[in-house]
Design a protein around this motif. Structure first.
Motif, PDB file in Angstrom:
ATOM      1  N   PHE A  28       0.827  -1.209   0.000  1.00 48.92           N
ATOM      2  CA  PHE A  28       0.000   0.000   0.000  1.00 48.92           C
ATOM      3  C   PHE A  28       0.857   1.253   0.000  1.00 48.92           C
ATOM      4  N   ASP A  29       0.303   2.333  -0.565  1.00 49.59           N
ATOM      5  CA  ASP A  29       1.006   3.614  -0.595  1.00 49.59           C
ATOM      6  C   ASP A  29       1.205   4.162   0.810  1.00 49.59           C
ATOM      7  N   GLU A  30       0.208   3.947   1.657  1.00 53.52           N
ATOM      8  CA  GLU A  30       0.280   4.414   3.043  1.00 53.52           C
ATOM      9  C   GLU A  30      -0.381   3.386   3.952  1.00 53.52           C
ATOM     10  N   VAL A  31       0.244   3.118   5.087  1.00 56.67           N
ATOM     11  CA  VAL A  31      -0.304   2.216   6.091  1.00 56.67           C
ATOM     12  C   VAL A  31      -0.435   2.994   7.394  1.00 56.67           C
ATOM     13  N   ILE A  32      -1.631   2.980   7.950  1.00 60.46           N
ATOM     14  CA  ILE A  32      -1.878   3.624   9.232  1.00 60.46           C
ATOM     15  C   ILE A  32      -2.080   2.525  10.262  1.00 60.46           C
ATOM     16  N   VAL A  33      -1.164   2.436  11.208  1.00 61.86           N
ATOM     17  CA  VAL A  33      -1.292   1.489  12.308  1.00 61.86           C
ATOM     18  C   VAL A  33      -2.221   2.153  13.315  1.00 61.86           C
ATOM     19  N   VAL A  34      -3.380   1.549  13.536  1.00 62.94           N
ATOM     20  CA  VAL A  34      -4.369   2.123  14.434  1.00 62.94           C
ATOM     21  C   VAL A  34      -4.397   1.300  15.712  1.00 62.94           C
ATOM     22  N   VAL A  35      -4.014   1.936  16.799  1.00 62.95           N
ATOM     23  CA  VAL A  35      -3.983   1.285  18.107  1.00 62.95           C
ATOM     24  C   VAL A  35      -5.344   1.463  18.748  1.00 62.95           C
ATOM     25  N   LEU A  36      -5.950   0.324  19.065  1.00 61.82           N
ATOM     26  CA  LEU A  36      -7.292   0.324  19.638  1.00 61.82           C
ATOM     27  C   LEU A  36      -7.259  -0.210  21.064  1.00 61.82           C
ATOM     28  N   PRO A  37      -8.108   0.332  21.922  1.00 61.05           N
ATOM     29  CA  PRO A  37      -8.191  -0.243  23.271  1.00 61.05           C
ATOM     30  C   PRO A  37      -8.862  -1.604  23.204  1.00 61.05           C
ATOM     31  N   ASN A  38      -8.501  -2.488  24.105  1.00 57.12           N
ATOM     32  CA  ASN A  38      -9.160  -3.791  24.196  1.00 57.12           C
ATOM     33  C   ASN A  38      -9.437  -4.044  25.675  1.00 57.12           C
ATOM     34  N   VAL A  39     -10.669  -3.773  26.077  1.00 63.99           N
ATOM     35  CA  VAL A  39     -11.025  -3.872  27.493  1.00 63.99           C
ATOM     36  C   VAL A  39     -11.037  -5.315  27.988  1.00 63.99           C
ATOM     37  N   SER A  40     -11.067  -6.270  27.084  1.00 67.21           N
ATOM     38  CA  SER A  40     -11.073  -7.674  27.503  1.00 67.21           C
ATOM     39  C   SER A  40      -9.668  -8.186  27.820  1.00 67.21           C
ATOM     40  N   LYS A  41      -8.638  -7.358  27.538  1.00 58.53           N
ATOM     41  CA  LYS A  41      -7.261  -7.750  27.814  1.00 58.53           C
ATOM     42  C   LYS A  41      -6.728  -6.963  29.007  1.00 58.53           C
ATOM     43  N   ASN A  42      -5.808  -7.580  29.723  1.00 62.07           N
ATOM     44  CA  ASN A  42      -5.124  -6.906  30.822  1.00 62.07           C
ATOM     45  C   ASN A  42      -3.894  -6.226  30.239  1.00 62.07           C
ATOM     46  N   ASN A  43      -4.003  -4.927  29.964  1.00 64.86           N
ATOM     47  CA  ASN A  43      -2.935  -4.211  29.261  1.00 64.86           C
ATOM     48  C   ASN A  43      -1.722  -3.955  30.138  1.00 64.86           C
ATOM     49  N   LEU A  44      -0.565  -4.135  29.538  1.00 62.45           N
ATOM     50  CA  LEU A  44       0.703  -3.829  30.184  1.00 62.45           C
ATOM     51  C   LEU A  44       1.032  -2.349  30.004  1.00 62.45           C
TER      52      LEU A  44
END
Length: 158
Positions: A28-44
């Motif tokens: 792709f010409d441009e890739v946007i990495v979109v970070v999403l919250p995931n409330v079902s995971k225990n985030n570090l």
């Protein structure tokens, strides 16, 4: 080939994620990495910390940018005029879940296409959850995540 979104929680970003980002950036010409919250995971890491780590480890890709979003991915795509979503697949179990998500996104916006990239063989077992488990018990993760991520993870667990 236009823009694409590569979404995920990326807690933490692994070499497997980077492999997908690098390969998507070639397609792709441009890739946007979109970070999403995931409330079902225990985030570090917090959402902001994840965004900053990803920015650090993707600097070498001129056509990759990082963003975050809370809501339906298809809404993000609509707001940003993007019709391509990239998803990485490791196993059949990933495909089943991601296939359902792709179909739902297609239902919500018929213009959206999901492109699946198979993981490289050396990353087929790799997940953020496994990396967190290994480092938690003192195992070596140097070949699983970028050095910057390893450093931050070790700080969290020591």
């Amino acid at each position: 080939m236009g823009k694409a979104i590569y979404p995920g929680s990326f807690d933490p970003i692994t070499n497997g994620h980077l492999d997908i980002i690098e390969r998507a950036a070639k397609i792709f010409d441009e890739v946007i990495v979109v970070v999403l919250p995931n409330v079902s995971k225990n985030n570090l890491f917090t959402l902001e910390e994840r965004v900053n780590l990803i920015k650090t480890v993707t600097k070498k890709f001129s056509n990759v940018s990082i963003d975050s979003y809370s809501g339906l991915l298809v809404d993000y795509a609509n707001k940003n005029n993007i019709t391509n979503i990239v998803k990485g697949l490791r196993a059949v179990s990933d495909f089943e879940y991601e296939f359902q998500m792709a179909l739902m996104n297609k239902k919500l916006n018929p213009e959206v296409e999901t492109v699946f990239l198979m993981t490289s063989n050396n990353n087929s077992y790799l997940s953020s959850s496994i990396v967190k488990e290994v480092v938690k018990y003192g195992g070596c993760i140097s070949d699983l995540v970028p050095p910057e991520v390893e450093k931050e993870m070790i700080k969290r667990y020591t």
